[in-house]
Design a protein around this motif. Sequence first.
Motif, PDB file in Angstrom:
ATOM      1  N   LYS A  98      28.164   0.334  15.138  1.00  0.00           N
ATOM      2  CA  LYS A  98      29.055   0.694  16.234  1.00  0.00           C
ATOM      3  C   LYS A  98      29.366   2.196  16.296  1.00  0.00           C
ATOM      4  N   PRO A  99      29.679   2.827  15.178  1.00  0.00           N
ATOM      5  CA  PRO A  99      30.047   4.241  15.279  1.00  0.00           C
ATOM      6  C   PRO A  99      28.937   5.108  15.877  1.00  0.00           C
ATOM      7  N   PHE A 100      27.675   4.665  15.781  1.00  0.00           N
ATOM      8  CA  PHE A 100      26.582   5.493  16.287  1.00  0.00           C
ATOM      9  C   PHE A 100      26.165   5.119  17.713  1.00  0.00           C
ATOM     10  N   GLY A 101      26.641   4.029  18.245  1.00  0.00           N
ATOM     11  CA  GLY A 101      26.337   3.662  19.624  1.00  0.00           C
ATOM     12  C   GLY A 101      25.014   2.922  19.781  1.00  0.00           C
ATOM     13  N   TYR A 102      24.805   2.363  21.005  1.00  0.00           N
ATOM     14  CA  TYR A 102      23.589   1.594  21.274  1.00  0.00           C
ATOM     15  C   TYR A 102      22.512   2.548  21.766  1.00  0.00           C
ATOM     16  N   ARG A 103      22.145   2.475  23.006  1.00  0.00           N
ATOM     17  CA  ARG A 103      21.075   3.356  23.474  1.00  0.00           C
ATOM     18  C   ARG A 103      21.653   4.703  23.891  1.00  0.00           C
ATOM     19  N   ILE A 104      20.905   5.750  23.621  1.00  0.00           N
ATOM     20  CA  ILE A 104      21.293   7.029  24.196  1.00  0.00           C
ATOM     21  C   ILE A 104      20.199   7.453  25.144  1.00  0.00           C
ATOM     22  N   GLY A 105      20.433   8.549  25.838  1.00  0.00           N
ATOM     23  CA  GLY A 105      19.585   8.987  26.955  1.00  0.00           C
ATOM     24  C   GLY A 105      18.089   8.835  26.740  1.00  0.00           C
ATOM     25  N   ASN A 106      17.564   9.276  25.622  1.00  0.00           N
ATOM     26  CA  ASN A 106      16.110   9.282  25.460  1.00  0.00           C
ATOM     27  C   ASN A 106      15.544   7.935  25.008  1.00  0.00           C
TER      28      ASN A 106
ATOM     29  N   ILE B 219      30.138  -3.077  13.438  1.00  0.00           N
ATOM     30  CA  ILE B 219      29.039  -3.752  14.124  1.00  0.00           C
ATOM     31  C   ILE B 219      29.449  -4.237  15.508  1.00  0.00           C
ATOM     32  N   ALA B 220      28.609  -3.944  16.481  1.00  0.00           N
ATOM     33  CA  ALA B 220      28.819  -4.466  17.834  1.00  0.00           C
ATOM     34  C   ALA B 220      27.487  -5.043  18.313  1.00  0.00           C
ATOM     35  N   GLU B 221      27.538  -5.850  19.390  1.00  0.00           N
ATOM     36  CA  GLU B 221      26.312  -6.507  19.853  1.00  0.00           C
ATOM     37  C   GLU B 221      25.998  -6.139  21.294  1.00  0.00           C
ATOM     38  N   ALA B 222      24.725  -5.925  21.565  1.00  0.00           N
ATOM     39  CA  ALA B 222      24.265  -5.692  22.926  1.00  0.00           C
ATOM     40  C   ALA B 222      23.395  -6.871  23.349  1.00  0.00           C
ATOM     41  N   VAL B 223      23.163  -6.993  24.652  1.00  0.00           N
ATOM     42  CA  VAL B 223      22.272  -8.055  25.118  1.00  0.00           C
ATOM     43  C   VAL B 223      21.192  -7.450  26.001  1.00  0.00           C
ATOM     44  N   GLU B 224      20.039  -8.120  26.053  1.00  0.00           N
ATOM     45  CA  GLU B 224      18.955  -7.675  26.912  1.00  0.00           C
ATOM     46  C   GLU B 224      18.444  -8.878  27.702  1.00  0.00           C
ATOM     47  N   PRO B 225      17.995  -8.630  28.916  1.00  0.00           N
ATOM     48  CA  PRO B 225      17.597  -9.782  29.750  1.00  0.00           C
ATOM     49  C   PRO B 225      16.344 -10.491  29.254  1.00  0.00           C
TER      50      PRO B 225
END
Lengths: 482, 240, 560, 183, 185
Positions: free
Chosen positions: A280-288, A264-270
Amino acid sequence: MAQTIHIEPVTRIEGHAKITIELDDAGKVSDAKFHVVEFRGFEKFCEGRTYPEMPGITMRICGICPISHMIASAKACDAITGVRIPKAAEKLRRLINHAQYVQSHALSFFHLSAPDLLLGMESDPAARNVIGLIQANPDLARKAVRLRQFGQEIIRMLGTKSVHPPWAVPGGVRDGLKEENIEWIRKRLPEEMDTTELAIKLLLDSYGGFSREIEVYGNFPSLFVGLVTPEGGLEFYDGLLRVMDADGKLLEKGLANEKWRDIIAEAVEPWSYLKFPYFKPFGYRIGNGDIPGLYRVGPLARVNICDFAGTPKADRELRNFRRLGKEGKPVWSSFHTHYARLIEILFSLEKIGELIEDPAIMNGHLRSQAGVNNDMGVGIMEAPRGTLFHEYQVDETGVLKKVNLLVATGNNNLAMNKTILQIARSYMDGASITEGLCNRVEHGIRLYDPCLSCSTHAVGQMPMVLQLVDSKGNLVDQKVRG
Amino acid sequence: MPVVTLTINDKLVSAQSDKTVLEAARDAGFEIPTLCHLEGLTPRGGCRLCLVEVEGVPRLLASCVTQVQEGMVVRTETERLHNYRKMMVELLLAERNHVCAVCVMNGHCELQSLAAKLGVDHVRYDYLCPDLPVDASHERNTRDPNRCILCARCIRVCDEVEGAHCLDMMGRGIHCNIITGMNQEWGKARSCTACGKCVQVCPTGALFKKGSSVAEMEKQREFLIWILDGRDKKVWHWSR
Amino acid sequence: MDREELKALAQVELDQQQRFRCRILCCMSTPCISSGATAVFEALQDAIKGGQLDAEVEAVATGCMGPCSRGPLVTVKTEGEEDVIYEHVTADLAMDILDKHARKASVPSLDRVVLPRDIPFFSKQVKIVLADSGVVDPERLESYVARGGYTALANALREMTPEEVCEEISKSGIRGRGGAGYPSGLKWHMVRKAPGERKYVVANGDEGDPGAYMDRTLMESDPHRVLEGMAIAGYAVGAEQGYVYVRGEYPLAAKRLEKAIRQAERKGLLGNRILESPFNFRIDIRMGAGAFVCGEETALMQSIMGRRGQPVPRPPYPAHKGLWGGPTLINNVETFGNIAAIIGRGAEWYASYGTEKSKGTKIFALAGKVVNTGLIEVPIGITLREIVYEIGGGIPGNKAFKAAQTGGPSGGCIPADYLDVPIDYESLARLGSIMGSGGLIVMDETSCMPDVAKFFMEFCMDESCGKCGPCRGGTVQMHRILSKITDGCATMDDLKKLEELCLMVKETSLCGLGQTSPNPIYSTLRYFRAEYEAHIKDHHCPAGVCTFPRKGELTFNKVA
Amino acid sequence: MPEPTPAKKDAAKEKEHPMGDPRYKGIDRVLKRQQYQQDALIEVLTAAQEAFGYLTEESLIYIARQLKLPFSWVYGVATFYHFFSLKPQGEHSAIVCLGTACYVGKAAEIVESLEREFCVKAGQTTSDGKLTVTTTRCLGCCGLAPVVVLDNNVLGKETPETTLAKVRQALGGGNGGNGGTPS
Amino acid sequence: MTTRQNGKVRLATAWFGGCAGCHMSLLDIDERIIDLVKLVEVVYTPIADIKKFPEDVDVTLVEGSVANSDHVREARDIRKKSKIVIAFGDCAVTGNVPALRNRLQVDKILEEVYGGGPGKPPSTEEQYAEVVPVLLSKVIPLHQIIPVDIFLPGCPPDPERIWTALTALLQGGPVALPPEMRSFG
């Protein structure tokens, strides 16, 4: 003309939040956002305190599930001291946790969601609440109040207070049960069991009228995360981390708690004070714009990932629940969270029944003593709303150097955003905002029973204002409900 | 010791002439609130909660340091005194970070119960919110200056009863603070005998037993009289 | 040395002085030194030596002459002529002075800097304590003895019983010059009668009031006068040990006192068997280290004993239980400055100055928005108008008098309406101010009264010792509210809170610092309430001092 | 620039002090004169501050041991009085008087200008250790208000401009403005 | 208290920076809530769907501390529209646990909590300024923003305490809690 709709505050959830819905030039919903608008900074201001105070402080994160925080925190503290807590203490902690599930799920189902389910999604907003329910069906309301009270009363028995009881401590608990408490619980259990089964019946009976909702309320493939017993059973207090994908494949069968950072990892948004955890192994946002690491926690996830519940009535309902998934896959629609929640109440009531009949729970040794033996402690448990992570780092004197809290509602942040987008897309037509749409979007949030006080950094009451804003940010239309 | 007669709250009271007004009032069953005063330690007269009105004296007198006098007419509970006491407690609550809910002394704290008793249900003044670090370096005790009211009981017990004088006060005014040794970490102050007396006399959660969790710390103060009676009067209190 | 030898010593010194045709007295007190007096004095000495005038002309370094803002000051005493005072003297002007008075040359340029003796600044003053200030060389015992110094001590030792000395002080009606105005005679009697092996005399020279510096001047300009007063007190109350507690900011005063003590000891005027009598009296200097609260007598005693200067509750009063448990007489330095004169010239003479209840003279440090600033000694009972407009020469720049602040942080402001009130302990108290140690700051229309109150409250907040709750927390909260007022974000509710706090801090604080700290607020509220309300209601500062960045609009964080 | 204390030069000649620093001799002198009396603590602390420029922790410990006083007592006294500093002072010091007369004469503006120019807060020393700016409560020179004491010289009737110029000069060269360049 | 035509008191509850525990404690009056509903008309509460604070409210219970700009705005609105405002629980009365952050600088906390992860931290983009409220530099109790009529301390206030206060109020009497019912914590 592009627009943004604001829903403010979102109501009948536990905390403060807002929703905005963005429309593109064609009036189609392009995005929907769930904003958590409060910040309290527990992670920072706890630094510098001593670790034994943490269960007492962190439970103030939430008034609805303080027990979860108290226990997760106590578990993290246990890990710092490196002790194994006495058997009786563990059983008591399980007992109080089950009691909390009963009161919290009862609150979520009856007080917050039932008005929609029983009175209708588009009924009069002024009466569409628990008070309306009391007036419409006083008998059911009384049953609901008593079910919640049952849970709260057990908490009070052990911790002297029903909200924020100073009870769980590093190494164990402060007080045990008395004979008369067991007597009381034993006497009340059948009544509460009946209420829960009645609720399940009411819910399933109403399913016929909600087929569209079941279809679009958070019905999307996602990962599911939660704890299970080493054998794969339903587990709330302790256990191994399991991750299941949308097809029912296990990505993690049973991960040790200390390794949670690996997945598990954490992202932030404004636009929100609530963080966005992802697998975590699958990542946060991808291109689309897709978020492959999106996962869900909570009743739906727990019931999906476990192999069995472990108590007769819950297992019976679980078998019934499994049939809702398509082609043997996990159940996707978040609308079924209501059902999962009721199954968990049933499970908790059965477990309470088991625990009070266990003579070991009356053992007087309730606390192991030790100082700081590890510089880090992780406490993970299942709160009613999902998996709760407490992770502390301390110096050699026991003063906290770093505090990390990942709360249940936070885990569902991405899923909630996706859910309201899905609902908005299917119910939004044209540029007019209907009251029903507002409530449906909100109900989408309510499915997750978000506890925004819990969301650490975040709490908010959700006032609800729907605003249409054009692409330049000018207000075009606004609807304030009330 | 000669005995004098005085009037406290309209009640005729007799007391030995070396007694303080506070002692005489308490013996007569009148409760006067105190925070810095503790029987067995030298009076300090700092918290000002025990102020009383004495007829013929324009000023208010701290009863813990005022000796009884023949014919004295004392009032311990007037509206004026009550208001002032309330304000004093509010000032104490405002100057540090007293968060009763998550304090180790919640439910057992003298300041908390005094506030409730006096009817302090909110604080009218700005909270000063100082940033004060917790010292947990000692093997047995922890000091949290956020909850300190600077009553100096700890300093006095350390000096007068234990004889170590490890504790003292530094700074002045609002910046006063309790220190151990050369304002060093408590665990490193070699003059500390780890007797724990300071912890037991502390009225709030500023000093507590290491490892205490919220609402768990309770203090016992009888030891002070046991020690003093044993040491000075050769009278021992055998518990049970 | 005995009384005869003392007389002889004085005679020798007087003879010495008469040998000089012309004596040039240079003020070498701190203000004049900072204006360049050292250069003037050195230039004079060099010129006297260089011009072979040593036999006829003498340059003497003296203490303060009064009008400090006009320094460096020089007084010229020529045989058979009136004394002449020059202001703003430079080294060059000093040469002109030498030319004119020693060489009888005509130097018209000097007329510009002559300070006329007949101006009210001088004529309205009555100098008892400061009689020798600016006349004697503070670093020479002989200089003081020549002016009759130590004869009062000698007379007391020889002719009066301790009881009689105390009685004389009582009869003079002198009251403590430290601020509270407690009758000194009463105190002396109390200490004399108090049982105790060892008694002490303490001169309180911890002059903390900002704006008051008479004690410093006295200690720097005429240290022996203070020592003599203390010795008389020691004899009267039965003490053998005295302390002068000198404020840490006054190193020069301490140095001169130190020197004076050594000189007096050497001559047998202090120490054992003073003036061949059985009376022994030692004086030691204790330096303060920057704490206003040490002006409070119990805190001062703590400090003398090397502890934190935190006051202790009274009673017991120092007169009964003071330093190391012994009865202790604590008087202000200025009070001790009066003693020799009272004993020397008699209580009746002394009591002829002043008012019925307040006898003698009082030194004021006149400062602020007034033409003549400096140190003045006036009979008690003089009006404020006389001080400000006659002695002080009025307000510069034709501005309007707004208020005079007396008593420092413990005092209050007197508005223009009361300019004609006689200045004595009772009248000032009635106006909500105090005599205090004698700071007198004149304020004109450009002073904002809430801001003035905030200034004093900040002082009290910084100087609170922290021992008692009301003062420690109360001063901070009062300062906060005053800050809100001057920032324009207070409400009328805040003003109410402020007044409540004032009363509470005044009535409940442990020592004088706390008890008097609300006084500046009280008096400004009393006379200038409208100004407070203008800040709160209209977000307007009538004096134009306070700025309100967001007029009328409060941001959340400002409120928070 | 002031000498780095004359005592150091004589160190070779004089017998070493047991503490390894000849400056302790100044403290010893006062200790002896006061006969190691505990009540002379403030005098001894003053001597230590004179010797070292501020009260080092080592010197406080030394004094406590010599006077047989508890550490906490000595520390408590040292922090009670404003005169004592437990931090090293700058090479130059500017003390602005904030007494009443100076306040009426707008001394606060002088403090502000110094703070701005040299990037320090009153009571602090610039990061390069050149200048310490402090305030005081009345120097008793009210006739000359506002008063600034620059390196022990009393300057009267100051304005922000005149003070800045004099401080710049004292720091050497007219560009004293970089004295407080944050490091 | 003036009685309405329907004989019911108009009651509102609001929730600022807090944990919802006080609302939970209110629910913990258990079955008495059904009696309460007979006496009051709940016109605004986070657990009902009314979005806008209504006019002419008799009693408003405010839980939580004032921690951001939204709270300030709402508090002022509530004051304008309510006859009696009750600071409900320790957070509203003292700031309590949320005020623990007061010893720290708010910008620094935000930076440390949100720094490090992918994405941008909250409130840094103008377009969301209206949505995500600005945090106050200090968390403050309710009465520092608006006048408060009754204080109900406790973390949370015990259900009995709430019931005692509410019944006293509904009966038109003054709310005078005994000492054991008014302590903080």
